[in-house]
Design an enzyme around this catalytic site. Structure first.
Site, PDB file in Angstrom:
ATOM      1  N   THR A  10       0.964  -1.157  -0.102  1.00 43.52           N
ATOM      2  CA  THR A  10      -0.123   0.035   0.001  1.00 43.52           C
ATOM      3  C   THR A  10       1.008   1.219  -0.062  1.00 43.52           C
ATOM      4  O   THR A  10       1.794   1.222   0.584  1.00 43.52           O
ATOM      5  CB  THR A  10      -0.755  -0.025   1.222  1.00 43.52           C
ATOM      6  OG1 THR A  10      -1.448   1.277   1.093  1.00 43.52           O
ATOM      7  CG2 THR A  10      -0.079   0.007   2.544  1.00 43.52           C
ATOM      8  N   LYS A  15      -3.494   3.451   6.411  1.00 41.16           N
ATOM      9  CA  LYS A  15      -4.212   1.968   6.352  1.00 41.16           C
ATOM     10  C   LYS A  15      -3.151   1.005   6.749  1.00 41.16           C
ATOM     11  O   LYS A  15      -3.669   0.146   7.435  1.00 41.16           O
ATOM     12  CB  LYS A  15      -4.353   1.687   4.895  1.00 41.16           C
ATOM     13  CG  LYS A  15      -5.372   2.627   4.384  1.00 41.16           C
ATOM     14  CD  LYS A  15      -5.637   2.436   2.813  1.00 41.16           C
ATOM     15  CE  LYS A  15      -5.670   0.987   2.018  1.00 41.16           C
ATOM     16  NZ  LYS A  15      -6.128   1.044   0.754  1.00 41.16           N
ATOM     17  N   GLU A  39      -4.525   1.528 -10.031  1.00 40.11           N
ATOM     18  CA  GLU A  39      -5.944   0.779 -10.135  1.00 40.11           C
ATOM     19  C   GLU A  39      -6.659   0.730 -11.156  1.00 40.11           C
ATOM     20  O   GLU A  39      -6.538   1.864 -11.906  1.00 40.11           O
ATOM     21  CB  GLU A  39      -6.814   1.492  -8.813  1.00 40.11           C
ATOM     22  CG  GLU A  39      -6.189   1.332  -7.326  1.00 40.11           C
ATOM     23  CD  GLU A  39      -6.962   1.949  -6.355  1.00 40.11           C
ATOM     24  OE1 GLU A  39      -7.853   2.612  -6.452  1.00 40.11           O
ATOM     25  OE2 GLU A  39      -6.271   1.991  -5.151  1.00 40.11           O
ATOM     26  N   ASP A  68      -8.581  -2.421  -1.003  1.00 40.68           N
ATOM     27  CA  ASP A  68      -9.408  -1.455  -1.700  1.00 40.68           C
ATOM     28  C   ASP A  68     -10.453  -0.936  -0.817  1.00 40.68           C
ATOM     29  O   ASP A  68     -11.285  -1.746  -0.217  1.00 40.68           O
ATOM     30  CB  ASP A  68      -9.786  -1.724  -3.122  1.00 40.68           C
ATOM     31  CG  ASP A  68      -9.721  -0.054  -3.801  1.00 40.68           C
ATOM     32  OD1 ASP A  68      -8.786   0.420  -3.901  1.00 40.68           O
ATOM     33  OD2 ASP A  68     -10.950   0.073  -4.239  1.00 40.68           O
ATOM     34  N   PHE A 143      -7.303  10.003   8.146  1.00 44.79           N
ATOM     35  CA  PHE A 143      -6.882  10.345   6.910  1.00 44.79           C
ATOM     36  C   PHE A 143      -8.197  10.327   6.205  1.00 44.79           C
ATOM     37  O   PHE A 143      -9.490   9.874   6.523  1.00 44.79           O
ATOM     38  CB  PHE A 143      -5.848   9.136   6.402  1.00 44.79           C
ATOM     39  CG  PHE A 143      -6.448   7.995   5.810  1.00 44.79           C
ATOM     40  CD1 PHE A 143      -6.581   7.402   7.139  1.00 44.79           C
ATOM     41  CD2 PHE A 143      -6.801   7.907   4.612  1.00 44.79           C
ATOM     42  CE1 PHE A 143      -7.262   5.616   6.723  1.00 44.79           C
ATOM     43  CE2 PHE A 143      -7.345   6.423   4.502  1.00 44.79           C
ATOM     44  CZ  PHE A 143      -7.452   5.659   5.365  1.00 44.79           C
ATOM     45  N   PHE A 145     -11.478  10.731   4.194  1.00 45.40           N
ATOM     46  CA  PHE A 145     -12.904  11.343   4.525  1.00 45.40           C
ATOM     47  C   PHE A 145     -13.071  10.932   6.005  1.00 45.40           C
ATOM     48  O   PHE A 145     -14.339  11.032   6.584  1.00 45.40           O
ATOM     49  CB  PHE A 145     -13.821  10.545   3.719  1.00 45.40           C
ATOM     50  CG  PHE A 145     -13.700  10.993   2.286  1.00 45.40           C
ATOM     51  CD1 PHE A 145     -14.000  12.085   1.864  1.00 45.40           C
ATOM     52  CD2 PHE A 145     -13.546  10.203   1.287  1.00 45.40           C
ATOM     53  CE1 PHE A 145     -13.678  12.775   0.681  1.00 45.40           C
ATOM     54  CE2 PHE A 145     -13.402  10.631  -0.031  1.00 45.40           C
ATOM     55  CZ  PHE A 145     -13.490  11.755  -0.441  1.00 45.40           C
ATOM     56  N   HIS A 171     -14.685  -0.436   8.650  1.00 42.77           N
ATOM     57  CA  HIS A 171     -14.825  -1.546   7.428  1.00 42.77           C
ATOM     58  C   HIS A 171     -13.452  -2.200   7.352  1.00 42.77           C
ATOM     59  O   HIS A 171     -13.649  -3.382   7.159  1.00 42.77           O
ATOM     60  CB  HIS A 171     -15.014  -0.724   6.180  1.00 42.77           C
ATOM     61  CG  HIS A 171     -13.928   0.459   5.852  1.00 42.77           C
ATOM     62  ND1 HIS A 171     -13.755   1.563   7.146  1.00 42.77           N
ATOM     63  CD2 HIS A 171     -13.285   0.904   4.921  1.00 42.77           C
ATOM     64  CE1 HIS A 171     -12.944   2.331   6.533  1.00 42.77           C
ATOM     65  NE2 HIS A 171     -12.526   2.243   5.135  1.00 42.77           N
TER      66      HIS A 171
HETATM   67  P1  ITT Z   1      -3.591   2.243  -1.611  1.00 41.69           P
HETATM   68  O1  ITT Z   1      -4.471   2.136  -2.845  1.00 41.69           O
HETATM   69  O2  ITT Z   1      -1.902   2.554  -2.040  1.00 41.69           O
HETATM   70  O3  ITT Z   1      -3.545   0.988  -0.697  1.00 41.69           O
HETATM   71  P2  ITT Z   1      -4.953   4.599  -1.288  1.00 41.69           P
HETATM   72  O4  ITT Z   1      -5.364   5.510   0.088  1.00 41.69           O
HETATM   73  O5  ITT Z   1      -5.333   4.834  -2.590  1.00 41.69           O
HETATM   74  O6  ITT Z   1      -3.897   3.562  -0.879  1.00 41.69           O
HETATM   75  P3  ITT Z   1      -8.117   3.198  -1.498  1.00 41.69           P
HETATM   76  O7  ITT Z   1      -7.686   3.130  -2.645  1.00 41.69           O
HETATM   77  O8  ITT Z   1      -8.049   1.987  -0.655  1.00 41.69           O
HETATM   78  O9  ITT Z   1      -6.374   3.497  -0.522  1.00 41.69           O
HETATM   79  O10 ITT Z   1      -8.693   4.120  -0.553  1.00 41.69           O
HETATM   80  C1  ITT Z   1      -9.346   5.291  -1.616  1.00 41.69           C
HETATM   81  C2  ITT Z   1      -9.616   6.381  -0.605  1.00 41.69           C
HETATM   82  O11 ITT Z   1     -10.675   6.268   0.039  1.00 41.69           O
HETATM   83  C3  ITT Z   1      -8.664   6.997   0.252  1.00 41.69           C
HETATM   84  O12 ITT Z   1      -7.789   7.718  -0.344  1.00 41.69           O
HETATM   85  C4  ITT Z   1      -9.611   7.712   1.065  1.00 41.69           C
HETATM   86  O13 ITT Z   1      -9.492   8.925   0.647  1.00 41.69           O
HETATM   87  C5  ITT Z   1     -10.672   7.023   1.223  1.00 41.69           C
HETATM   88  N1  ITT Z   1     -10.467   6.028   2.089  1.00 41.69           N
HETATM   89  C6  ITT Z   1     -10.773   4.571   2.292  1.00 41.69           C
HETATM   90  N2  ITT Z   1     -10.674   4.158   3.615  1.00 41.69           N
HETATM   91  C7  ITT Z   1     -10.851   5.276   4.353  1.00 41.69           C
HETATM   92  C8  ITT Z   1     -10.827   5.517   5.992  1.00 41.69           C
HETATM   93  O14 ITT Z   1     -10.815   4.382   6.581  1.00 41.69           O
HETATM   94  N3  ITT Z   1     -10.918   6.577   6.120  1.00 41.69           N
HETATM   95  C9  ITT Z   1     -11.116   7.828   5.496  1.00 41.69           C
HETATM   96  N4  ITT Z   1     -10.953   7.624   4.165  1.00 41.69           N
HETATM   97  C10 ITT Z   1     -10.916   6.524   3.765  1.00 41.69           C
END
Ligand code: ITT
Length: 187
Positions: A10, A15, A39, A68, A143, A145, A171
């Site tokens: 990641t 995360k 992605e 994801d 981080f 939202f 989640h």
């Molecule tokens: P990787 O793909 O490199 O793991 P990413 O930050 O791009 O990191 P995601 O595609 O899974 O991760 O997440 C998409 C977005 O959704 C993320 O950048 C946040 O803005 C939001 N998000 C996901 N999980 C969240 C959480 O637990 N709290 C707040 N925002 C979240």
């Protein structure tokens, strides 16, 4: 209790820290492989996670997980959903609050899909937390939202919770706990 280790591919250290905190309780050591995997565009988080997992195979660090996740807002027909990362960078939390002006229905959910592989097996695990979009962003922790989302059963946003408290609801924690149950039984 197991004594195992696992890689999490990641680019998001938040995360990673959330996941590490959960896995530690089960004696599973998590190591971060800091890589941004391109992605695919899809409405389906599972498809995105599986595609990312296959791209991560070139890194060759097994056993590994990718994840994801996205925020799905009912009054916006599930937006930003799988586009959460892009929407966070472009509109941000304030942009979502603007889109929610005049919407009485504040229902939303965060979804996560964790995809695991040990090079011979691929498995996915889903976690969903239901909640509401706050009237305005609150809190500085976490981080993405997090300042917008109040999980069911709490009055605070994720950004007003320390990591351990967010992990009681999130989640990601739900998907990871499903994964752990399977992992310790089967591998
Ligand atoms: P990787 O793909 O490199 O793991 P990413 O930050 O791009 O990191 P995601 O595609 O899974 O991760 O997440 C998409 C977005 O959704 C993320 O950048 C946040 O803005 C939001 N998000 C996901 N999980 C969240 C959480 O637990 N709290 C707040 N925002 C979240």
């Amino acid at each position: 209790m197991s004594n195992r280790s696992l890689y999490f591919v990641t680019s998001n250290k938040h995360k990673f820290h959330e996941a590490k905190d959960i896995l530690e309780n089960y004696n599973i050591k998590l190591r971060m492989v800091n890589r941004k995997i391109e992605e695919i565009q899809s409405d389906d988080l599972r498809k995105i996670a599986l595609h990312s997992l296959k791209s991560a195979f070139t890194i060759n660090k097994f056993p590994m997980i990718v994840e994801d996740a996205g925020l799905f807002i009912k009054a916006l027909n599930g937006f930003p959903g799988p586009y959460s990362s892009y929407v966070y960078k472009t509109l941000g939390s304030d942009g979502i609050i603007k889109l929610m002006i005049g919407k009485d229905d504040r229902d939303a959910e965060f979804r996560s899909v964790v995809a695991f592989s040990n090079s011979s097996i691929i498995k996915t695990f889903k976690g969903i937390v239901k909640g509401k979009i706050a009237i305005k962003p609150r809190g500085k922790l976490g981080f993405g939202f997090d300042p917008l989302f109040v999980p069911r059963g709490s009055k605070r946003t994720f950004a007003e919770m320390v990591l351990e408290e967010k992990n009681k609801y999130s989640h990601r924690a739900l998907a990871l706990k499903k994964f752990i149950r399977w992992f310790v039984r089967n591998l």
